[in-house]
Design a protein around this motif. Structure first.
Motif, PDB file in Angstrom:
ATOM      1  N   GLN A 103       6.556   4.677  -6.437  1.00 33.41           N
ATOM      2  CA  GLN A 103       5.760   3.498  -6.806  1.00 33.41           C
ATOM      3  C   GLN A 103       6.477   3.006  -8.020  1.00 33.41           C
ATOM      4  OE1 GLN A 103       1.791   4.320  -6.149  1.00 33.41           O
ATOM      5  NE2 GLN A 103       1.844   3.527  -4.211  1.00 33.41           N
ATOM      6  N   SER A 104       6.628   3.924  -9.135  1.00 38.10           N
ATOM      7  CA  SER A 104       7.004   3.387 -10.313  1.00 38.10           C
ATOM      8  C   SER A 104       8.519   2.959 -10.392  1.00 38.10           C
ATOM      9  CB  SER A 104       6.891   4.638 -11.322  1.00 38.10           C
ATOM     10  OG  SER A 104       7.975   5.704 -10.880  1.00 38.10           O
ATOM     11  N   PRO A 107       9.363  -2.572  -7.746  1.00 36.61           N
ATOM     12  CA  PRO A 107       8.570  -3.728  -8.509  1.00 36.61           C
ATOM     13  C   PRO A 107       7.290  -3.841  -7.913  1.00 36.61           C
ATOM     14  CG  PRO A 107      10.286  -4.638  -7.136  1.00 36.61           C
ATOM     15  CD  PRO A 107      10.577  -3.227  -7.161  1.00 36.61           C
ATOM     16  N   HIS A 108       6.281  -4.455  -8.289  1.00 31.29           N
ATOM     17  CA  HIS A 108       5.005  -4.569  -7.926  1.00 31.29           C
ATOM     18  C   HIS A 108       5.092  -5.291  -6.365  1.00 31.29           C
ATOM     19  CE1 HIS A 108       0.671  -4.823  -7.519  1.00 31.29           C
ATOM     20  NE2 HIS A 108       0.909  -6.326  -7.279  1.00 31.29           N
ATOM     21  N   PHE A 109       4.484  -4.615  -5.428  1.00 32.99           N
ATOM     22  CA  PHE A 109       4.408  -5.067  -4.024  1.00 32.99           C
ATOM     23  C   PHE A 109       3.151  -5.297  -3.483  1.00 32.99           C
ATOM     24  CE2 PHE A 109       4.563  -4.586   0.587  1.00 32.99           C
ATOM     25  CZ  PHE A 109       5.662  -5.096   0.865  1.00 32.99           C
ATOM     26  N   PRO A 110       2.886  -6.610  -3.024  1.00 32.47           N
ATOM     27  CA  PRO A 110       1.449  -6.848  -2.454  1.00 32.47           C
ATOM     28  C   PRO A 110       1.046  -6.086  -1.366  1.00 32.47           C
ATOM     29  CG  PRO A 110       3.030  -8.430  -1.839  1.00 32.47           C
ATOM     30  CD  PRO A 110       3.916  -7.573  -2.577  1.00 32.47           C
ATOM     31  N   TRP A 111       0.648  -4.851  -1.498  1.00 29.96           N
ATOM     32  CA  TRP A 111       0.558  -3.714  -0.317  1.00 29.96           C
ATOM     33  C   TRP A 111      -0.829  -4.640   0.485  1.00 29.96           C
ATOM     34  CZ3 TRP A 111       3.550  -0.735   1.240  1.00 29.96           C
ATOM     35  CH2 TRP A 111       4.333   0.201   0.292  1.00 29.96           C
ATOM     36  N   THR A 112      -1.731  -5.285  -0.150  1.00 26.78           N
ATOM     37  CA  THR A 112      -2.963  -5.744   0.539  1.00 26.78           C
ATOM     38  C   THR A 112      -2.350  -6.965   1.466  1.00 26.78           C
ATOM     39  OG1 THR A 112      -3.412  -7.001  -1.442  1.00 26.78           O
ATOM     40  CG2 THR A 112      -4.713  -4.986  -1.029  1.00 26.78           C
TER      41      THR A 112
END
Length: 142
Positions: A103-104, A107-112
């Motif tokens: 995860q680090s 990039p930020h992934f919109p998991w929800t």
């Protein structure tokens, strides 16, 4: 038969059909005349009578094939579920060690949002399967 021979046969057949439609006399091209004879034989061939009970036998075979397809579909779904369960069984114990590093690096992934989209697809699939099962005449895809 190579592509040139196939093209020639198609051309002769089309020419024979055209000659039959127009009612041209025979003798102009012997190859076309041969195709015309075959076409006449096919068009004028007597239709054999349908045996008694033919429709019932066809309907019975169709029901058997539909039942077979239903069983195959259920088995496929079961095997896919077993595959996912097996993958989860082997991956979940080790995910705690490598998932934070994974995860680090991403990039930020919109998991929800991804989970909501996946849930929407599963619900749509389930509704479609339920609709097909309860309204078989309304389904045009099969």
């Amino acid at each position: 038969m190579n592509s040139n021979q196939r093209d020639e046969a198609e051309r002769l057949q089309a020419e024979a059909e055209r000659a039959e439609r127009e009612g041209r006399p025979a003798g102009i091209d012997p190859a076309v005349d041969a195709y015309r004879l075959v076409q006449r034989a096919v068009v004028n061939a007597p239709m054999p009578p349908v045996p008694l009970g033919f429709a019932q036998r066809v309907a019975a075979r169709l029901r058997a094939m539909e039942e077979s397809a239903r069983v195959e579909s259920g088995l496929t779904g079961f095997l896919m579920l077993a595959f996912v369960a097996g993958a989860a069984y082997f991956l979940l114990p080790t995910m705690g060690t490598w998932m934070p590093d994974f995860q680090s690096t991403l990039p930020h992934f919109p998991w929800t949002m991804a989970m909501a989209a996946g849930l929407a697809v599963l619900v749509a699939w389930g509704v479609d399967r339920g609709w097909v099962a309860t309204h078989p005449r309304m389904n045009n895809s099969r």
